[in-house]
Scaffold this motif. Structure first.
Motif, PDB file in Angstrom:
ATOM      1  N   PHE A 247     -12.779  -5.102 -11.422  1.00 57.63           N
ATOM      2  CA  PHE A 247     -11.842  -6.118 -13.234  1.00 57.63           C
ATOM      3  C   PHE A 247     -13.424  -6.656 -13.867  1.00 57.63           C
ATOM      4  O   PHE A 247     -14.075  -7.807 -12.289  1.00 57.63           O
TER       5      PHE A 247
ATOM      6  N   PRO B 202     -13.947 -10.067 -16.057  1.00 56.94           N
ATOM      7  CA  PRO B 202     -13.255 -10.348 -17.033  1.00 56.94           C
ATOM      8  C   PRO B 202     -13.789 -10.924 -18.307  1.00 56.94           C
ATOM      9  O   PRO B 202     -15.279 -10.467 -18.418  1.00 56.94           O
TER      10      PRO B 202
ATOM     11  N   ALA C 232     -18.164 -14.918 -16.338  1.00 59.63           N
ATOM     12  CA  ALA C 232     -17.189 -15.505 -14.915  1.00 59.63           C
ATOM     13  C   ALA C 232     -18.167 -16.070 -13.984  1.00 59.63           C
ATOM     14  O   ALA C 232     -17.970 -15.631 -12.687  1.00 59.63           O
ATOM     15  N   LEU C 233     -19.477 -15.744 -14.145  1.00 53.91           N
ATOM     16  CA  LEU C 233     -20.392 -16.234 -12.100  1.00 53.91           C
ATOM     17  C   LEU C 233     -20.215 -17.902 -12.034  1.00 53.91           C
ATOM     18  O   LEU C 233     -20.052 -18.359 -13.599  1.00 53.91           O
ATOM     19  N   MET C 234     -20.800 -17.577 -11.368  1.00 55.18           N
ATOM     20  CA  MET C 234     -20.452 -18.944 -10.493  1.00 55.18           C
ATOM     21  C   MET C 234     -21.801 -19.777 -10.807  1.00 55.18           C
ATOM     22  O   MET C 234     -22.393 -19.286 -10.262  1.00 55.18           O
TER      23      MET C 234
ATOM     24  N   LEU D 275     -20.351 -11.291  -4.734  1.00 56.46           N
ATOM     25  CA  LEU D 275     -19.191 -11.936  -4.017  1.00 56.46           C
ATOM     26  C   LEU D 275     -17.931 -10.849  -3.529  1.00 56.46           C
ATOM     27  O   LEU D 275     -16.862 -11.198  -3.014  1.00 56.46           O
ATOM     28  N   GLY D 276     -17.489  -9.640  -4.488  1.00 57.70           N
ATOM     29  CA  GLY D 276     -16.560  -9.032  -4.085  1.00 57.70           C
ATOM     30  C   GLY D 276     -16.093  -8.369  -3.082  1.00 57.70           C
ATOM     31  O   GLY D 276     -15.210  -8.151  -2.072  1.00 57.70           O
TER      32      GLY D 276
ATOM     33  N   GLU E  71     -18.268  -9.694  -0.543  1.00 53.62           N
ATOM     34  CA  GLU E  71     -17.842 -11.044   0.267  1.00 53.62           C
ATOM     35  C   GLU E  71     -16.021 -11.062   0.378  1.00 53.62           C
ATOM     36  O   GLU E  71     -15.682 -11.206   1.576  1.00 53.62           O
ATOM     37  N   VAL E  72     -15.646 -10.636  -0.912  1.00 47.82           N
ATOM     38  CA  VAL E  72     -13.838 -10.914  -0.375  1.00 47.82           C
ATOM     39  C   VAL E  72     -13.322 -10.024   0.559  1.00 47.82           C
ATOM     40  O   VAL E  72     -12.517 -10.098   1.283  1.00 47.82           O
TER      41      VAL E  72
ATOM     42  N   ARG F 188     -26.787 -12.170 -17.832  1.00 47.82           N
ATOM     43  CA  ARG F 188     -25.357 -12.255 -17.150  1.00 47.82           C
ATOM     44  C   ARG F 188     -24.217 -11.003 -17.410  1.00 47.82           C
ATOM     45  O   ARG F 188     -23.628 -11.415 -16.213  1.00 47.82           O
TER      46      ARG F 188
ATOM     47  N   ARG G 253     -21.560  -7.411 -10.461  1.00 42.38           N
ATOM     48  CA  ARG G 253     -20.447  -7.977  -9.494  1.00 42.38           C
ATOM     49  C   ARG G 253     -19.881  -6.349  -9.945  1.00 42.38           C
ATOM     50  O   ARG G 253     -18.752  -6.558  -8.738  1.00 42.38           O
TER      51      ARG G 253
ATOM     52  N   GLN H  28     -18.644  -2.758  -6.049  1.00 46.36           N
ATOM     53  CA  GLN H  28     -17.043  -2.789  -5.278  1.00 46.36           C
ATOM     54  C   GLN H  28     -16.718  -1.576  -4.841  1.00 46.36           C
ATOM     55  O   GLN H  28     -16.278  -1.305  -4.311  1.00 46.36           O
TER      56      GLN H  28
ATOM     57  N   ARG I 266     -15.187   0.311  -6.406  1.00 40.70           N
ATOM     58  CA  ARG I 266     -14.157   0.946  -6.626  1.00 40.70           C
ATOM     59  C   ARG I 266     -13.306   2.002  -7.194  1.00 40.70           C
ATOM     60  O   ARG I 266     -14.197   2.993  -8.165  1.00 40.70           O
TER      61      ARG I 266
END
Lengths: 266, 252
Positions: free
Chosen positions: B77, B79, B83-85, B96-97, B99-100, B137, B144, B148, B150
């Motif tokens: 997903f 968004p 939504a970058l930290m 990030l994905g 790592e999660v 960005r 990101r 993942q 998916r």
């Protein structure tokens, strides 16, 4: 930027930042000094700044001996307060009803007048470190708790949604997003609380202690030595400034991205 | 071949407000499908139903022929807004994905790092998001998302916050990337031209409560370069008519 090795522009920039503050403080001290000299007011009523400074240097050993306990009370109390505030903030973040149960109690705790509560705490817990830690914690705990809870709530919703779409657990979302999001709030709270902390420690000592800036001020006052009272005040002000500066430095080290974000938004 | 994603009569209410009124749509493997509709129509609600942020009220969702609940997080997903930290460097953000998912930090970065060149981010691995341009960005956010691995990408108005020129550049870039990788994509947008340019098919949604007004197949050949071809313009005008002059709504 084009001359990264030239120090002159940086010094000029630094002076532009602190210059006005130095000027205003300097003017005040100068006016005070002039008034004390011209009016020939008794130094037991209003000592001139030069006298305060001279006495501070003369009494430096006594001042130092009384500053150390104040520093340790401040830091120990603040550390306890931080630890408890952090643990409670996490619990509140995970169990929202806790917030409604606990916040009224803490808000009431903030309305207690220190003048009344400090002697009682000393009466209950003696002249040792414990009552000082408790009073420092009392004045710093709530601002830190509020800062942390607000900080967690400031987390970008998109980031939370993204993490849950990735399959992150609630604990994972807290660690990856909510905790780092709270950092700016945490440091804002820290800067405010650290100044309260010194005042809290001095108040606790004022109400009863073997050593410390608070009890030193009380004794100096009773001995009609306002110059020494003010010397102790000077030390406590310097102490507060030093702690404040330390939090600013820690924040810069802990959040290297913050100034980049600020530059982007401006 | 079974359909990758199929929604049948999916509905959603928030309190008394109907947001989705029986949405039926599907996406084939390797297909680029857009959901086009006015702002506030509930487009993002569809994504929140798919990614597990919300429960639906009726209807069913199948993934690869089986109920979505049985599929194991098939969506990556992206968004609205990137939504970058801000506290993570670009490479940490893009990993990030992974790592999660439980990959070690080192392995995750090792997997992301080779893709930086293709995503136009080479040399920016250890910068913070604040040091990137708007387009970079978005590319980091897309990296990101795709890394993942998916089965399907959900992109929620990925270019909505960009200036017009950057947006056009990003649309061309995404088209080029899609041609190369043939991801299965469901894109939400309210930009008609973007939907026509990028999609194989478009579902046009009504305002709230959202229902599918039309399904439009875009027959334009790929790779598409010309946004202003007569065929594209005709499709655009047709969709705009549908969106701006809707028939009197028949409430059910």
């Amino acid at each position: 930027m084009s001359q990264p090795f030239s120090a002159a522009p940086r010094i000029a920039a630094l002076f532009a930042k602190v210059g006005p503050a130095l000027l205003s403080v300097g003017t005040l001290v100068l006016a005070w000094e002039l008034y004390a000299r011209i009016s020939s007011i008794s130094p037991t009523t209003l000592p001139a700044p030069s006298r305060v400074l001279a006495q501070a240097i003369q009494q430096r050993q006594a001042l130092f001996d009384n500053t150390v306990p104040t520093i340790s009370a401040t830091l120990a109390g603040f550390a306890c307060s931080l630890a408890v505030a952090f643990i409670l903030s996490v619990l509140i973040d995970f169990f929202k009803p806790l917030r409604r149960a606990l916040f009224p109690v803490f808000i009431i705790s903030q309305t207690l007048p220190l003048v009344a509560i400090a002697p009682l705490v000393v009466l209950w817990f003696g002249f040792g470190l414990t009552p000082k830690i408790m009073l420092v914690a009392l004045v710093t705990f709530f601002p830190m708790l509020v800062a942390l809870v607000q900080g967690y709530d400031s987390t970008d919703r998109d980031i939370s949604a993204l993490l849950s779409s990735m399959g992150a657990s609630r604990m994972r979302i807290f660690l990856l997003a909510r905790l780092p999001s709270s950092l700016p709030y945490f440091f804002a709270g820290l800067r405010i609380s650290i100044t309260y902390a010194v005042v809290g420690a001095i108040f606790a000592e004022y109400a009863g202690a073997a050593k410390g800036l608070g009890i030193y001020m009380l004794n100096a006052k009773n001995n009609f030595r306002p110059d020494l009272v003010l010397a102790a005040v000077l030390i406590s002000a310097l102490l507060t400034l030093a702690l404040f500066a330390a939090t600013v430095l820690i924040q810069r080290a802990a959040m290297p991205w913050e100034r980049l974000e600020a530059a982007r938004k401006s | 071949m079974s359909r990758r994603l199929e929604l049948r009569q999916v509905s959603k209410r928030f309190g008394d407000i109907d947001v989705l009124a029986g949405i039926t749509l599907h996406v084939e493997p390797g297909e680029f499908v857009s959901i086009l509709g006015p702002s506030g129509a509930g487009k993002s609600t569809i994504f929140r139903l798919l990614t597990g942020g919300l429960e639906g009220h009726g209807g069913c969702v199948d993934f690869d022929g089986r109920p979505l609940a049985d599929a194991c997080r098939p969506f990556a997903f992206m968004p609205q807004h990137d939504a970058l930290m801000p506290w993570r460097t670009v490479i940490e953000n893009t990993a990030l994905g992974l790592e999660v998912q439980g990959m070690s930090r080192k392995a995750a970065r090792g997997k992301v790092a080779p893709l930086f060149g293709e995503f136009g981010l080479a040399g920016f691995e250890h910068k913070y998001p604040a040091q990137l341009s708007g387009g970079m960005r978005q590319r980091a956010a897309l990296l990101r998302t795709v890394v993942q691995d998916r089965a399907m990408l959900l992109l929620d108005e990925p270019f909505g916050a960009l200036d017009a020129l950057t947006r056009t550049g990003m649309q061309r870039w995404l088209q080029m990337m899609w041609d190369r990788h043939r991801w299965t994509v469901l894109l939400i947008t309210h930009d008609v031209r973007e939907a026509v340019f990028l999609s194989d098919r478009i579902y046009v949604l009504s305002g709230r409560p959202a229902r599918v007004l039309r399904e439009i197949i875009i027959p334009l050949p790929r790779p598409r370069k010309d946004l202003a071809s007569p065929e594209a313009s005709a499709i655009e005008a047709d969709i705009l008519d549908t969106l701006l002059e809707p028939q009197p709504a028949q409430r059910t």
